[in-house]
Structures are given as C-alpha cells and as structure tokens.
Design an enzyme around this catalytic site. Sequence first.
Site, mmCIF file in Angstrom:
data_model
loop_
_atom_site.group_PDB
_atom_site.id
_atom_site.type_symbol
_atom_site.label_atom_id
_atom_site.label_comp_id
_atom_site.label_asym_id
_atom_site.label_seq_id
_atom_site.Cartn_x
_atom_site.Cartn_y
_atom_site.Cartn_z
ATOM 1 N N GLN A 189 -16.997 -0.282 23.596
ATOM 2 C CA GLN A 189 -17.165 1.139 23.877
ATOM 3 C C GLN A 189 -17.140 1.964 22.598
ATOM 4 O O GLN A 189 -16.415 1.648 21.655
ATOM 5 C CB GLN A 189 -16.054 1.607 24.827
ATOM 6 C CG GLN A 189 -16.355 2.919 25.514
ATOM 7 C CD GLN A 189 -15.490 3.131 26.740
ATOM 8 O OE1 GLN A 189 -15.048 2.192 27.374
ATOM 9 N NE2 GLN A 189 -15.248 4.386 27.079
ATOM 10 N N SER A 239 -13.767 -6.097 23.244
ATOM 11 C CA SER A 239 -13.296 -5.458 24.471
ATOM 12 C C SER A 239 -14.316 -5.666 25.602
ATOM 13 O O SER A 239 -14.558 -6.792 26.006
ATOM 14 C CB SER A 239 -13.006 -3.977 24.222
ATOM 15 O OG SER A 239 -12.344 -3.398 25.313
ATOM 16 N N LEU A 240 -14.965 -4.592 26.100
ATOM 17 C CA LEU A 240 -15.939 -4.780 27.172
ATOM 18 C C LEU A 240 -17.081 -5.699 26.731
ATOM 19 O O LEU A 240 -17.732 -6.344 27.557
ATOM 20 C CB LEU A 240 -16.499 -3.435 27.646
ATOM 21 C CG LEU A 240 -17.623 -2.790 26.840
ATOM 22 C CD1 LEU A 240 -19.001 -3.241 27.288
ATOM 23 C CD2 LEU A 240 -17.543 -1.285 26.907
ATOM 24 N N GLN A 279 -6.388 -8.745 28.849
ATOM 25 C CA GLN A 279 -7.084 -8.059 27.755
ATOM 26 C C GLN A 279 -6.935 -6.545 27.853
ATOM 27 O O GLN A 279 -6.881 -5.835 26.849
ATOM 28 C CB GLN A 279 -8.565 -8.452 27.773
ATOM 29 C CG GLN A 279 -9.404 -7.883 26.637
ATOM 30 C CD GLN A 279 -10.767 -7.414 27.106
ATOM 31 O OE1 GLN A 279 -10.860 -6.547 27.969
ATOM 32 N NE2 GLN A 279 -11.814 -7.999 26.549
ATOM 33 N N ARG A 301 -13.855 -1.798 36.214
ATOM 34 C CA ARG A 301 -12.936 -1.793 35.075
ATOM 35 C C ARG A 301 -12.870 -0.402 34.455
ATOM 36 O O ARG A 301 -11.800 0.112 34.145
ATOM 37 C CB ARG A 301 -13.409 -2.815 34.033
ATOM 38 C CG ARG A 301 -12.523 -2.968 32.798
ATOM 39 C CD ARG A 301 -13.113 -4.055 31.904
ATOM 40 N NE ARG A 301 -12.325 -4.362 30.709
ATOM 41 C CZ ARG A 301 -12.486 -3.810 29.516
ATOM 42 N NH1 ARG A 301 -13.419 -2.878 29.355
ATOM 43 N NH2 ARG A 301 -11.740 -4.177 28.484
ATOM 44 N N HIS A 356 -5.970 -0.824 25.737
ATOM 45 C CA HIS A 356 -5.348 -2.025 25.175
ATOM 46 C C HIS A 356 -3.880 -1.787 24.816
ATOM 47 O O HIS A 356 -3.415 -2.149 23.741
ATOM 48 C CB HIS A 356 -6.156 -2.538 23.976
ATOM 49 C CG HIS A 356 -7.554 -2.901 24.346
ATOM 50 N ND1 HIS A 356 -7.855 -3.977 25.150
ATOM 51 C CD2 HIS A 356 -8.735 -2.295 24.059
ATOM 52 C CE1 HIS A 356 -9.164 -4.029 25.339
ATOM 53 N NE2 HIS A 356 -9.720 -3.011 24.693
#
Length: 309
Positions: A13, A97-98, A251, A122, A202
């Site tokens: 992102q 991440s994503l 995560q 998510r 996170h």
Amino acid sequence: MKINTSALVFPGQGSQKIGMGKDLYDNYAIAKEVYTRVDNALEFKLSELIFDGNQEELNLTSNAQPAIMATSIAYFEVLKKLGIIDLDNVKFMAGHSLGEYSALCAAGVLTLEDTAKLLKLRGQYMMQACVENQGSMAALIGVDFEKAKMIADDCGCFVGNSNSPAQIVLSGEVKNIENACEKAKEQGVKRAVILPVSGAFHSPLMQSAADKMVDVINNTKFAITDVNVVSNLTAQEYKNSEEMKDLLVKQITNTVKWQESVNYMANCGATKFIEVGFGNVLSGLIKKTLTDIPVETAEDLLKTYNEVA
C-alpha cells in the site's frame, strides 16, 4: 527479449495512483481480463475507480489493497505473455504486506478472484480497526533496526516495517509515535517522518482485523505450487498451506521483515530482482539493501521491450 530473473517482488500500500495500469488495460487483452475478473469478483467496478476515479477514494484501504493487487497481476500477466518473465527462471516471489497476497496469486497459490475478495475484506477490517484504535506510523530514516527497536520500546510503540538498512517504520498510538519521532531526533536519527496513513498497521492495534480474517482465510483454498513464496514474518519461504494461512493472519499485527526477506533471497541465489507492479518503491528499498544485484521495474522492462520491438 527474455529476462533471466530470479526474484519477483510485489508492492504494498502507498503505491496506488489514479490511472495506474490504464495503458495495460488499453493495450493488452490479458491485462483487461485481469481487471474484469477482479471487478466481477468484487461485484464493483474497481477498474473505473482505478482509472478515472477520485484519489481519496482509491486511497481507502479497502479499495487500495485490491486495486494494487489487480494492477500488479496485470503487469505480471503482460510480462509473462510477452516472454519478458520466464517462470522457469523464477526462484522466489515475495511481496510487501498486501503485496504478499499478490505474490501468492502470481505463484498460483490463490486464484485471482479469491485474492481480490481476501484483500477487500482485509482492507475493510483494517479500516474498522483504525476507527477502534486510532494510531499512526512514522518512518525513521538513517537508522538501523536495533536502534529503531530501542526507540520503539522506550516509547511504547512497535516496529511495523523493517524496510531497508536505513529505513524502519514504527507503528502505534498517535501520542507514542509523536514521542518516538522526538526521541529519534534527540538521538541523531537523520529524519523522522509521520506517514499519511489512517492507522497503526502491523501492530497489535490491528488485532481485531486479524481476528476477523481467521475464518475468511481458513475457508479459502490454498493450492500447492513449486514456486517459493517468502513470508513477511519469517523472511523465509513458506513450508505449506497451513503455515501460509497462519502467518497471513499474524502478518496484520506483526513486523514486515522486508530487508530480511530481500537478504534471504539474495543469500539463497537470487541474482536479479524485478518489481512487478506500478511504481518503484520496492526497487528503491532493495537497492539500499543490496548494492551488487540488479533491480528492475515492470514499467522499465515494458518500455525497453516496446522500444526494441
């Protein structure tokens, strides 16, 4: 023009921008198919938002996550179709991440439709967690992990992203992040910049989102493939689908070990990195982590291909 590559990396992102991927959509049927399938899976014209929408709406986590994934997979399919990427030469895939979901999709672990649905949820759950526990994030520039971790511990916040040897991102409650920035400056950290994000990604402040993702992920089929996908949490390749499901949930509340993942892939034989998606954020981080391995972006590769063709 076939590129002999070893590691494909997919952005997270922050890389979203109105118009990203539009040239792919207009010029390659396989890219148009990716966006159409994502639209159908979400029962929403996400492609119209990506190409012609409002940047603030695209920035919403629930839109940005599937949008970045769709664009990354569109680039992946085009590069593969043109023969620029040969999967026989790909040793690793990883994502920030994503972007890890994009990597799992490209590797054939998740279908495109399931990936889009997972990321939509998510994003929604993370947005809800941001409302429940208002937080912030800050990038510390010119600091190593150990010093950043010490600052985080002293100020009651967490290391959200271990991005490169010179960039660590902290995550936590707004006041704690502000205090961490002040402490960082006092300790000679080059820069401490509060990021324009809506929450403490996170970190434990995202626990409610992680809890909601458990059943969603467990009810999704994860296929077995031969491609090594590197986990953000362990900075090593996943061993099996059960580990994937477990770590994808964790995560959300734990550190993205990006520089550790990059070093692991390089130490295990990756001789080239290609950022597959829009922009060059990961390329910049990798160049700061590895000084002797070539790094290329999908956009540059396509530009070169079209100039030669």
